[in-house]
Enzyme design. Sequence first.
Site, PDB file in Angstrom:
ATOM      1  N   ASP A 257       0.602  -1.720   0.193  1.00  9.23           N
ATOM      2  CA  ASP A 257      -0.354   0.052   0.109  1.00  9.23           C
ATOM      3  C   ASP A 257       1.022   1.184   0.138  1.00  9.23           C
ATOM      4  O   ASP A 257       2.000   1.181   0.200  1.00  9.23           O
ATOM      5  CB  ASP A 257      -0.588   0.058   1.359  1.00  9.23           C
ATOM      6  CG  ASP A 257       0.004   0.006   2.503  1.00  9.23           C
ATOM      7  OD1 ASP A 257       0.552  -0.447   2.301  1.00  9.23           O
ATOM      8  OD2 ASP A 257      -0.314   0.896   3.121  1.00  9.23           O
ATOM      9  N   GLU A 258       0.293   2.330  -0.237  1.00 15.56           N
ATOM     10  CA  GLU A 258       0.826   3.869  -0.144  1.00 15.56           C
ATOM     11  C   GLU A 258       2.384   4.126  -0.756  1.00 15.56           C
ATOM     12  O   GLU A 258       2.908   3.996  -0.023  1.00 15.56           O
ATOM     13  CB  GLU A 258       0.533   4.179   1.369  1.00 15.56           C
ATOM     14  CG  GLU A 258      -0.550   3.899   1.852  1.00 15.56           C
ATOM     15  CD  GLU A 258      -1.238   4.823   2.920  1.00 15.56           C
ATOM     16  OE1 GLU A 258      -1.393   5.517   4.086  1.00 15.56           O
ATOM     17  OE2 GLU A 258       0.179   4.082   4.193  1.00 15.56           O
ATOM     18  N   ALA A 259       2.479   3.212  -2.084  1.00 11.83           N
ATOM     19  CA  ALA A 259       3.812   3.194  -3.009  1.00 11.83           C
ATOM     20  C   ALA A 259       3.596   4.023  -3.277  1.00 11.83           C
ATOM     21  O   ALA A 259       4.081   4.492  -4.441  1.00 11.83           O
ATOM     22  CB  ALA A 259       3.844   1.932  -3.335  1.00 11.83           C
TER      23      ALA A 259
END
Length: 535
Positions: free
Chosen positions: A340-342
């Site tokens: 996530d949130e890359a």
Amino acid sequence: MRRHHSTTPRLTRVLGSLLLVAAAGAFSVGAAPAPRAAEPAPLDRVVPAPASVEPGGAPYRITAATRVRVDGAAGFSVRRVAAYLAGILRPSTGYRLPLTEQGEGGIRLRLAKGSFGPEGYRLNSAPDGVTITASAPAGLFHGVQTLRQLLPAAVERGTVQPGPWTVAGGTIEDHPRYAYRGAMLDVSRHFFTVGQVKRYIDQLALYKINELHLHLSDDQGWRIAVDSWPRLASYGGSTEVGGGAGGHYTKADYREIVRYAATRYVELVPEIDMPGHTNAALASYARLNCDGTAPPLYTGTQVGFSSLCVNKPVTYDFVDDVIRELAALTPGRYLHIGGDEAHSTSHADYVTFMDRVQPLVAKYGKTVIGWHQLTGATPAKGALAQYWGLDGTGAAEKEQVAAAARNGTGLVLSPADRVYLDMKYTKDTPLGLSWAGLVEVKRSYDWDPGTYLPGAPASAVRGVEAPLWSETLTRSSDIEYMAFPRLPGVAELGWSPAATHGWDAYKVRLAAQGPRWDALGITYYRSPQVPWPTG
């Protein structure tokens, strides 16, 4: 997204839950009268709600003559569950409650063939005894948790209490709706000790939760020893949010958590978040960075700024080593790879990374779990995507996840504005964050996993999970305050048939848990939405 908080209440034994009178209408708006001590709790006041309840007949009373019985052919696992039950009951009752293979009556635990499934059970209570029957030890363990709730809350205390210890007559037939019923604890933002994690495991087991997802790495700290990359733990684990000392688990520590969880029929799901949320690793080894320069350790709470270097061969040597060592420590089925949130990884690089990393998980015998952004790549066959979006998440993102589900990817549902336990209850909650909104107890319970995600087949839903991020949490009491009373509701969504769900009835059963948490010393939020008993 899904960051913030953690919860570790200590509840080495709770699943017991004073089951109050009979219906939501039995309580006034502000408070509920506690049942008289001599009255056994009704069979249908359990959390999670059982699949089937047939009350009837006279109750059973635990006395000084009571024995805990197992069959002569019972194996070690059955005897261990029996010893666990006796260990709960002895301090408060003051009775010896010896384990035996002889005689009749008492409290009997037995394995038998039947349609119970791997976790289901039947509990029958009559004047001559209580019998819990299951086809596997996990079912017996879950039945024991139900039995606790059928006894007065004082059974959870560590000193002798007056009793009486009666169990209402009748039969409960029970089994879970979903096989995956999880909770996540973030030990990266703030580190929690082995003892604190065990305490949370006990609390989870009380409500028949069977998966503990440990978030072991993030920008703020790396928490598991890796022999082939020792600086990950020694340096990357040396701090936490706010600049504290941090910490990490040795391999012996981790094995002890795994062992203890297994005695509570909880499977450990380790997470190494990547390719983002990796600053602790990047700070530990310069060669993992694209420019060869290690950034400083990070103690803030921002997200999305770090990324492994997708085009460097050493990145995949690193990932292979970490997965290999962690898989060897983990007997459970799953390994969570985050995803996530890359925000600092391009979409093309993200797809490349996931295409190379997912086979490594399979190489070491584990099944991939990833946050739902994994569906933006190609999830491996059998992978699970953990959805943490909001009710208001855009249609395109939801459809991407639903399309993967239609194509065979299983779903674990963790909508952040429903079951992120680190979200504040109200604007005045002293702990937690509010980026996903304010989440009071009713909101966390009042939704159906089977119909939550538009376009996703109900058959794709493998279960639910309640994450607890720890940006603002430092103590077990912090974990408890944010988890209780919301955690039992998530457990019920995962265990109980959809037909049993209903806020008006649930809040009455939930209110009955309060005295039990008091007896266990659990810190909890006394939501005004719940008619807590007085006196």
